[in-house]
Design a protein around this motif. Structure first.
Motif, mmCIF file in Angstrom:
data_model
loop_
_atom_site.group_PDB
_atom_site.id
_atom_site.type_symbol
_atom_site.label_atom_id
_atom_site.label_comp_id
_atom_site.label_asym_id
_atom_site.label_seq_id
_atom_site.Cartn_x
_atom_site.Cartn_y
_atom_site.Cartn_z
ATOM 1 N N ILE A 48 39.981 32.058 45.788
ATOM 2 C CA ILE A 48 39.038 30.938 45.729
ATOM 3 C C ILE A 48 39.733 29.626 46.095
ATOM 4 O O ILE A 48 39.192 28.798 46.851
ATOM 5 C CB ILE A 48 38.410 30.848 44.325
ATOM 6 N N LYS A 49 40.941 29.431 45.590
ATOM 7 C CA LYS A 49 41.691 28.201 45.890
ATOM 8 C C LYS A 49 41.977 28.062 47.380
ATOM 9 O O LYS A 49 42.074 26.944 47.907
ATOM 10 C CB LYS A 49 43.010 28.197 45.112
ATOM 11 N N GLN A 50 42.095 29.195 48.069
ATOM 12 C CA GLN A 50 42.344 29.163 49.511
ATOM 13 C C GLN A 50 41.069 28.926 50.315
ATOM 14 O O GLN A 50 41.109 28.842 51.543
ATOM 15 C CB GLN A 50 42.978 30.493 49.943
ATOM 16 N N GLY A 51 39.946 28.810 49.604
ATOM 17 C CA GLY A 51 38.688 28.568 50.285
ATOM 18 C C GLY A 51 38.083 29.794 50.930
ATOM 19 O O GLY A 51 37.203 29.694 51.796
ATOM 20 N N ILE A 52 38.536 30.963 50.518
ATOM 21 C CA ILE A 52 38.032 32.225 51.074
ATOM 22 C C ILE A 52 36.851 32.697 50.223
ATOM 23 O O ILE A 52 36.949 32.788 48.997
ATOM 24 C CB ILE A 52 39.134 33.299 51.082
ATOM 25 N N ALA A 53 35.736 32.986 50.856
ATOM 26 C CA ALA A 53 34.543 33.441 50.143
ATOM 27 C C ALA A 53 34.760 34.859 49.618
ATOM 28 O O ALA A 53 35.336 35.716 50.312
ATOM 29 C CB ALA A 53 33.327 33.403 51.061
ATOM 30 N N ILE A 54 34.317 35.092 48.394
ATOM 31 C CA ILE A 54 34.436 36.413 47.778
ATOM 32 C C ILE A 54 33.044 37.004 47.587
ATOM 33 O O ILE A 54 32.145 36.347 47.049
ATOM 34 C CB ILE A 54 35.153 36.327 46.420
ATOM 35 N N ASP A 55 32.866 38.226 48.035
ATOM 36 C CA ASP A 55 31.642 38.968 47.773
ATOM 37 C C ASP A 55 31.686 39.426 46.313
ATOM 38 O O ASP A 55 32.506 40.273 45.953
ATOM 39 C CB ASP A 55 31.544 40.171 48.717
ATOM 40 N N MET A 56 30.839 38.858 45.465
ATOM 41 C CA MET A 56 30.908 39.126 44.032
ATOM 42 C C MET A 56 30.559 40.565 43.681
ATOM 43 O O MET A 56 31.052 41.105 42.689
ATOM 44 C CB MET A 56 29.998 38.162 43.270
ATOM 45 N N GLN A 57 29.734 41.197 44.484
ATOM 46 C CA GLN A 57 29.407 42.595 44.222
ATOM 47 C C GLN A 57 30.634 43.470 44.450
ATOM 48 O O GLN A 57 30.943 44.352 43.649
ATOM 49 C CB GLN A 57 28.249 43.062 45.095
ATOM 50 N N ARG A 58 31.346 43.220 45.559
ATOM 51 C CA ARG A 58 32.566 43.990 45.810
ATOM 52 C C ARG A 58 33.628 43.670 44.761
ATOM 53 O O ARG A 58 34.376 44.549 44.340
ATOM 54 C CB ARG A 58 33.099 43.692 47.221
ATOM 55 N N MET A 59 33.700 42.406 44.346
ATOM 56 C CA MET A 59 34.668 42.018 43.318
ATOM 57 C C MET A 59 34.387 42.748 42.010
ATOM 58 O O MET A 59 35.301 43.254 41.351
ATOM 59 C CB MET A 59 34.598 40.497 43.100
ATOM 60 N N SER A 60 33.136 42.818 41.632
ATOM 61 C CA SER A 60 32.751 43.517 40.407
ATOM 62 C C SER A 60 33.103 45.001 40.489
ATOM 63 O O SER A 60 33.652 45.584 39.549
ATOM 64 C CB SER A 60 31.253 43.357 40.149
ATOM 65 N N GLN A 61 32.796 45.597 41.623
ATOM 66 C CA GLN A 61 33.078 47.025 41.799
ATOM 67 C C GLN A 61 34.573 47.299 41.696
ATOM 68 O O GLN A 61 34.993 48.285 41.080
ATOM 69 C CB GLN A 61 32.528 47.509 43.143
ATOM 70 N N PHE A 62 35.366 46.431 42.297
ATOM 71 C CA PHE A 62 36.821 46.573 42.240
ATOM 72 C C PHE A 62 37.320 46.457 40.803
ATOM 73 O O PHE A 62 38.100 47.288 40.334
ATOM 74 C CB PHE A 62 37.465 45.498 43.119
ATOM 75 N N TYR A 63 36.878 45.426 40.106
ATOM 76 C CA TYR A 63 37.269 45.197 38.710
ATOM 77 C C TYR A 63 36.900 46.396 37.834
ATOM 78 O O TYR A 63 37.741 46.929 37.099
ATOM 79 C CB TYR A 63 36.574 43.929 38.220
ATOM 80 N N VAL A 64 35.667 46.815 37.920
ATOM 81 C CA VAL A 64 35.188 47.923 37.077
ATOM 82 C C VAL A 64 35.922 49.210 37.408
ATOM 83 O O VAL A 64 36.337 49.954 36.502
ATOM 84 C CB VAL A 64 33.661 48.098 37.233
ATOM 85 N N GLU A 65 36.112 49.483 38.679
ATOM 86 C CA GLU A 65 36.785 50.717 39.084
ATOM 87 C C GLU A 65 38.207 50.795 38.538
ATOM 88 O O GLU A 65 38.630 51.839 38.006
ATOM 89 C CB GLU A 65 36.817 50.816 40.607
ATOM 90 N N GLN A 66 38.956 49.692 38.649
ATOM 91 C CA GLN A 66 40.336 49.706 38.161
ATOM 92 C C GLN A 66 40.391 49.917 36.653
ATOM 93 O O GLN A 66 41.219 50.686 36.153
ATOM 94 C CB GLN A 66 41.039 48.391 38.537
ATOM 95 N N LEU A 67 39.511 49.254 35.921
ATOM 96 C CA LEU A 67 39.532 49.394 34.468
ATOM 97 C C LEU A 67 39.065 50.779 34.024
ATOM 98 O O LEU A 67 39.667 51.384 33.129
ATOM 99 C CB LEU A 67 38.670 48.305 33.826
ATOM 100 N N ILE A 68 38.025 51.278 34.644
ATOM 101 C CA ILE A 68 37.521 52.607 34.269
ATOM 102 C C ILE A 68 38.577 53.679 34.535
ATOM 103 O O ILE A 68 38.782 54.589 33.716
ATOM 104 C CB ILE A 68 36.222 52.938 35.021
ATOM 105 N N ASP A 69 39.265 53.573 35.657
ATOM 106 C CA ASP A 69 40.310 54.548 35.974
ATOM 107 C C ASP A 69 41.397 54.554 34.893
ATOM 108 O O ASP A 69 41.842 55.617 34.451
ATOM 109 C CB ASP A 69 40.941 54.239 37.335
ATOM 110 N N SER A 70 41.826 53.372 34.475
ATOM 111 C CA SER A 70 42.884 53.313 33.460
ATOM 112 C C SER A 70 42.371 53.773 32.100
ATOM 113 O O SER A 70 43.077 54.455 31.359
ATOM 114 C CB SER A 70 43.456 51.894 33.368
ATOM 115 N N ILE A 71 41.142 53.426 31.763
ATOM 116 C CA ILE A 71 40.552 53.845 30.487
ATOM 117 C C ILE A 71 40.485 55.365 30.408
ATOM 118 O O ILE A 71 40.889 55.974 29.407
ATOM 119 C CB ILE A 71 39.149 53.228 30.318
#
Length: 302
Positions: A173-196
């Motif tokens: 965000i600080k670099q001014g790069i737009a983030i697709d929030m749906q992809r961000m959510s999927q990435f976050y959830v996937e990493q946590l679910i895998d570790s859980i």
């Protein structure tokens, strides 16, 4: 015939209940610095709203008392007034491996003094970095200090690097790069679910059952943004979200390893090591380079 069917259904219900996967949610480092996507108050209100909207029972905020400026105090009050637990995470988040026992005890007691004035404060202590003492003197000294002061060692069973995912998010965000929030959510959830799921399988392997788990998260912007999506996916996979108090009724609460861990893998990792497992005590996603590669691929599509 009807009686047999009823008995069969009851047996199936009991088996499902005995195999239920239960998880409590905790947030470390509150009131954590908030100078990125959200300011502190906005983060707190968003997190509280998401927890309420997704019917998450009482969570715990393990708090650092050096951050209790006016805004930090108000943020913890918001969490406490929403019915959540405030607990001890030291005064300034030191690394126990770098302090003497006396220095660490002083740090812990100062936090106890400053945090105990908050509503819903509980004498639960979460070691920063999960480091519980790299010598027997330090480990046993803090165990005694906790006991003498009526504290519970608020261990975790489910570890992750959500803090590094936050860094990737904020830096982009600080670099001014737009983030697709749906992809961000999927990435976050996937990493946590895998570790859980990994730590749950590890627990079942060495304990013979799925314990009441304690999930380590941090009080961060991505937590406020995506905790609801994580909870939704957990429930979809058969997990029940429970209050933190309930999690600390599991029999592993009283477990104390005799080993000295310079870097502690969490309660499930301790048990696995004591049972003879020497490798893979941490899930593979607890690696900064791995997460950076996945973030670039899955979120930035690079």
């Amino acid at each position: 015939m009807k009686l047999k069917l009823a008995v069969s259904l009851f047996v199936i219900f009991c088996l499902n209940q005995s195999q239920a996967k239960e998880i409590a949610i905790t947030f470390d480092d509150s009131p954590r610095h908030a100078t990125g996507y959200f300011d502190g108050k906005t983060r707190a209100l968003k997190l509280i709203e998401q927890l309420k909207q997704h019917d998450v029972p009482q969570v715990a905020f393990f708090s650092v008392s050096s951050r209790l400026d006016k805004e930090g105090i108000e943020r913890l009050k918001l969490y406490a007034n929403a019915g959540h637990v405030i607990a001890n995470h030291t005064h300034n988040h030191p690394n126990f491996n770098q302090l003497t026992l006396a220095q660490y005890q002083e740090n812990f007691l100062l936090a106890d003094e400053k945090l105990s004035t908050f509503k819903n404060y509980k004498k639960w202590f979460r070691f920063p970095y999960l480091r519980e003492g790299d010598t027997q003197e330090k480990r046993d000294g803090m165990r005694k200090t906790l006991a003498d002061n009526g504290y519970l060692n608020a261990y975790i069973t489910l570890n992750n690097y959500d803090w590094h995912i936050e860094s990737l998010f904020q830096n982009t965000i600080k670099q001014g790069i737009a983030i697709d929030m749906q992809r961000m959510s999927q990435f976050y959830v996937e990493q946590l679910i895998d570790s859980i799921n990994y730590y749950d399988e590890l627990a079942i392997k060495h304990l013979g059952y799925s314990p009441k788990h304690v999930l380590l998260l941090h009080e961060m912007d991505i937590s406020a943004l995506f905790i609801g999506d994580l909870v939704t996916e957990l429930r979809k996979q058969g997990w029940k979200i429970i209050p933190v108090e309930d999690a600390y009724t599991d029999k592993i609460t009283d477990y104390q390893t005799t080993r000295i861990f310079k870097f502690n893998p969490g309660r499930v990792g301790e048990i696995a090591r004591d049972k003879g497992q020497k490798k893979n005590l941490w899930h593979h996603s607890l690696d900064e380079k791995y997460l950076e590669q996945k973030f670039n691929q899955q979120v930035l599509m690079q």
